[in-house]
Design a protein around this motif. Structure first.
Motif, PDB file in Angstrom:
ATOM      1  N   MET A   1       0.844  -1.202  -0.049  1.00  0.00           N
ATOM      2  CA  MET A   1       0.102  -0.074  -0.079  1.00  0.00           C
ATOM      3  C   MET A   1       0.896   1.221  -0.179  1.00  0.00           C
ATOM      4  SD  MET A   1      -3.079   1.252   2.795  1.00  0.00           S
ATOM      5  CE  MET A   1      -3.748  -0.684   2.907  1.00  0.00           C
ATOM      6  N   ASN A   2       0.576   2.165  -0.912  1.00  0.00           N
ATOM      7  CA  ASN A   2       1.674   3.302  -0.901  1.00  0.00           C
ATOM      8  C   ASN A   2       1.163   4.522   0.136  1.00  0.00           C
ATOM      9  OD1 ASN A   2      -0.544   4.972  -2.115  1.00  0.00           O
ATOM     10  ND2 ASN A   2       0.205   4.347  -4.294  1.00  0.00           N
ATOM     11  N   SER A   3       1.663   5.372   0.144  1.00  0.00           N
ATOM     12  CA  SER A   3       1.393   6.576   1.059  1.00  0.00           C
ATOM     13  C   SER A   3       0.168   7.257   0.754  1.00  0.00           C
ATOM     14  CB  SER A   3       2.735   7.526   1.308  1.00  0.00           C
ATOM     15  OG  SER A   3       2.652   8.199   0.012  1.00  0.00           O
ATOM     16  N   LYS A   4      -0.198   7.307  -0.519  1.00  0.00           N
ATOM     17  CA  LYS A   4      -1.524   7.970  -0.784  1.00  0.00           C
ATOM     18  C   LYS A   4      -2.726   7.194  -0.346  1.00  0.00           C
ATOM     19  CE  LYS A   4      -3.889  10.745  -4.065  1.00  0.00           C
ATOM     20  NZ  LYS A   4      -3.997  11.499  -5.411  1.00  0.00           N
ATOM     21  N   GLU A   5      -2.544   5.873  -0.577  1.00  0.00           N
ATOM     22  CA  GLU A   5      -3.440   4.835  -0.298  1.00  0.00           C
ATOM     23  C   GLU A   5      -3.577   4.869   1.177  1.00  0.00           C
ATOM     24  OE1 GLU A   5      -1.727   1.420  -2.042  1.00  0.00           O
ATOM     25  OE2 GLU A   5      -3.155   1.542  -3.737  1.00  0.00           O
ATOM     26  N   LYS A   6      -2.643   4.794   2.039  1.00  0.00           N
ATOM     27  CA  LYS A   6      -2.603   4.895   3.301  1.00  0.00           C
ATOM     28  C   LYS A   6      -3.145   6.104   3.941  1.00  0.00           C
ATOM     29  CE  LYS A   6       1.778   2.308   4.365  1.00  0.00           C
ATOM     30  NZ  LYS A   6       3.123   2.654   5.124  1.00  0.00           N
ATOM     31  N   PHE A   7      -3.077   7.250   3.125  1.00  0.00           N
ATOM     32  CA  PHE A   7      -3.605   8.446   3.614  1.00  0.00           C
ATOM     33  C   PHE A   7      -5.155   8.478   3.397  1.00  0.00           C
ATOM     34  CE2 PHE A   7      -5.639  12.276   2.068  1.00  0.00           C
ATOM     35  CZ  PHE A   7      -5.465  13.033   3.356  1.00  0.00           C
ATOM     36  N   LEU A   8      -5.706   7.784   2.227  1.00  0.00           N
ATOM     37  CA  LEU A   8      -6.851   7.664   2.028  1.00  0.00           C
ATOM     38  C   LEU A   8      -7.738   6.829   3.246  1.00  0.00           C
ATOM     39  CD1 LEU A   8      -6.815   7.727  -2.064  1.00  0.00           C
ATOM     40  CD2 LEU A   8      -7.617   9.613  -0.530  1.00  0.00           C
ATOM     41  N   LYS A   9      -7.054   5.607   3.175  1.00  0.00           N
ATOM     42  CA  LYS A   9      -7.627   4.798   4.419  1.00  0.00           C
ATOM     43  C   LYS A   9      -7.789   5.310   5.679  1.00  0.00           C
ATOM     44  CE  LYS A   9      -7.203   0.009   5.747  1.00  0.00           C
ATOM     45  NZ  LYS A   9      -6.296  -1.302   5.847  1.00  0.00           N
ATOM     46  N   SER A  10      -6.649   6.311   6.111  1.00  0.00           N
ATOM     47  CA  SER A  10      -6.526   6.545   7.170  1.00  0.00           C
ATOM     48  C   SER A  10      -7.655   7.810   7.673  1.00  0.00           C
ATOM     49  CB  SER A  10      -5.149   7.568   7.694  1.00  0.00           C
ATOM     50  OG  SER A  10      -4.945   8.383   7.216  1.00  0.00           O
ATOM     51  N   GLU A  11      -7.896   8.511   6.283  1.00  0.00           N
ATOM     52  CA  GLU A  11      -8.991   9.651   6.338  1.00  0.00           C
ATOM     53  C   GLU A  11     -10.291   9.087   6.570  1.00  0.00           C
ATOM     54  OE1 GLU A  11      -9.647  13.598   3.982  1.00  0.00           O
ATOM     55  OE2 GLU A  11      -9.251  11.885   2.786  1.00  0.00           O
ATOM     56  N   GLN A  12     -10.556   7.742   5.898  1.00  0.00           N
ATOM     57  CA  GLN A  12     -11.834   6.925   6.045  1.00  0.00           C
ATOM     58  C   GLN A  12     -12.166   6.651   7.529  1.00  0.00           C
ATOM     59  OE1 GLN A  12     -11.265   4.036   3.229  1.00  0.00           O
ATOM     60  NE2 GLN A  12     -11.805   5.173   1.637  1.00  0.00           N
TER      61      GLN A  12
ATOM     62  N   VAL B   1      -4.549  25.749  10.067  1.00  0.00           N
ATOM     63  CA  VAL B   1      -4.247  24.209   9.599  1.00  0.00           C
ATOM     64  C   VAL B   1      -5.110  23.955   8.575  1.00  0.00           C
ATOM     65  CG1 VAL B   1      -3.929  21.861  10.247  1.00  0.00           C
ATOM     66  CG2 VAL B   1      -2.941  23.726  11.943  1.00  0.00           C
ATOM     67  N   GLY B   2      -4.794  23.911   7.334  1.00  0.00           N
ATOM     68  CA  GLY B   2      -5.440  23.511   6.226  1.00  0.00           C
ATOM     69  C   GLY B   2      -5.754  21.888   6.111  1.00  0.00           C
ATOM     70  N   GLU B   3      -6.275  21.373   5.140  1.00  0.00           N
ATOM     71  CA  GLU B   3      -6.623  20.105   4.909  1.00  0.00           C
ATOM     72  C   GLU B   3      -5.184  19.283   4.647  1.00  0.00           C
ATOM     73  OE1 GLU B   3      -9.337  18.440   5.570  1.00  0.00           O
ATOM     74  OE2 GLU B   3     -10.277  20.183   6.160  1.00  0.00           O
ATOM     75  N   PHE B   4      -5.274  18.035   5.374  1.00  0.00           N
ATOM     76  CA  PHE B   4      -4.220  17.189   4.920  1.00  0.00           C
ATOM     77  C   PHE B   4      -4.656  16.172   3.898  1.00  0.00           C
ATOM     78  CE2 PHE B   4      -2.209  18.781   8.974  1.00  0.00           C
ATOM     79  CZ  PHE B   4      -0.902  18.484   8.644  1.00  0.00           C
ATOM     80  N   GLU B   5      -4.262  16.547   2.506  1.00  0.00           N
ATOM     81  CA  GLU B   5      -4.482  15.695   1.646  1.00  0.00           C
ATOM     82  C   GLU B   5      -3.415  14.581   1.089  1.00  0.00           C
ATOM     83  OE1 GLU B   5      -5.279  18.580  -1.488  1.00  0.00           O
ATOM     84  OE2 GLU B   5      -7.066  19.394  -0.360  1.00  0.00           O
ATOM     85  N   THR B   6      -2.241  14.836   1.540  1.00  0.00           N
ATOM     86  CA  THR B   6      -1.387  13.707   1.379  1.00  0.00           C
ATOM     87  C   THR B   6      -0.307  13.916   2.360  1.00  0.00           C
ATOM     88  OG1 THR B   6       0.354  14.871   0.083  1.00  0.00           O
ATOM     89  CG2 THR B   6      -1.417  14.035  -1.041  1.00  0.00           C
ATOM     90  N   SER B   7       0.594  13.084   2.573  1.00  0.00           N
ATOM     91  CA  SER B   7       1.493  13.037   3.859  1.00  0.00           C
ATOM     92  C   SER B   7       2.511  14.440   3.352  1.00  0.00           C
ATOM     93  CB  SER B   7       2.388  11.773   3.657  1.00  0.00           C
ATOM     94  OG  SER B   7       2.891  11.549   2.573  1.00  0.00           O
TER      95      SER B   7
ATOM     96  N   LEU C   1       5.299  18.678   5.602  1.00  0.00           N
ATOM     97  CA  LEU C   1       6.261  19.811   5.022  1.00  0.00           C
ATOM     98  C   LEU C   1       5.306  20.981   5.220  1.00  0.00           C
ATOM     99  CD1 LEU C   1       7.897  18.254   2.187  1.00  0.00           C
ATOM    100  CD2 LEU C   1       8.811  18.491   4.672  1.00  0.00           C
ATOM    101  N   THR C   2       4.296  21.217   4.838  1.00  0.00           N
ATOM    102  CA  THR C   2       3.399  22.627   4.717  1.00  0.00           C
ATOM    103  C   THR C   2       3.439  23.022   6.233  1.00  0.00           C
ATOM    104  OG1 THR C   2       2.347  21.986   2.853  1.00  0.00           O
ATOM    105  CG2 THR C   2       1.359  23.930   4.014  1.00  0.00           C
TER     106      THR C   2
END
Length: 190
Positions: free
Chosen positions: A1-12, A103-109, A113-114
């Protein structure tokens, strides 16, 4: 699972944490088991922490200057209602007048850095540079015109200095976190 998939899963996995902990908005798990978590508390303030073994091991608010805080769009909305004054929501912003970081939306890991960059603005930018910069922005981006006027050399110099200082500080924080907690940041930023 790549980092974007992990992020999307964690957001759910919107969490039902206690009101004190807040509602989980983003979570990233490092290979060593540490978790970076962003939660919105009921009052609209944001809790940004690093956890290990279900314990808080680092609170990112310790990187902020005295009396500063991380806030959500809800916090800004409540502030506007309370003071009958319109404070704009930008999503990611270090507001020196109010001592807060939007603090804006965290869309990716990579939004990690932002966050560090905005902390850099809070810590490193000089008031005299910020005044000049804000006056420049008001002149360049009037509310009735969609296109900015060209930057003059002095404006570009100030903008460059402000942004360079913030990135320099933010990246130094990244290295500090990597060393202090033995984080594998290469996995976070593929």
């Amino acid at each position: 699972m790549n980092s974007k998939e992990k992020f999307l899963k964690s957001e759910q996995k919107e969490s039902s944490k206690s009101e004190k902990e807040g509602k989980l908005k983003y979570s990233y798990e490092f290979p060593g088991g540490e978790k970076f978590e962003v939660a919105k508390k009921e009052d609209g303030m944001m809790k940004i922490i690093l956890k290990k073994d279900n314990r808080d091991i680092f609170d990112f608010s310790t990187f902020l200057p005295k009396d500063w805080k991380f806030v959500s769009e809800d916090y800004i909305r409540k502030l506007n209602e309370k003071f009958k004054k319109e404070t704009a929501w930008f999503g990611w912003l270090a507001d020196h007048d109010r001592k807060l970081i939007q603090v804006g939306e965290f869309e990716t890991s990579k939004d990690f850095l932002t966050l560090l960059h905005e902390i850099g603005h809070a810590q490193k930018n000089q008031p005299e540079d910020l005044k000049k910069y804000n006056l420049m922005l008001e002149r360049l981006f009037p509310t009735d015109i969609n296109f900015p006027k060209p930057l003059k050399r002095e404006h570009a110099r100030i903008a460059d200095k402000i942004e360079r200082e913030a990135w320099d500080y933010g990246l130094a924080l990244l290295q500090k976190l990597e060393k202090q907690f033995d984080l594998d940041l290469k996995k976070m930023f593929p």
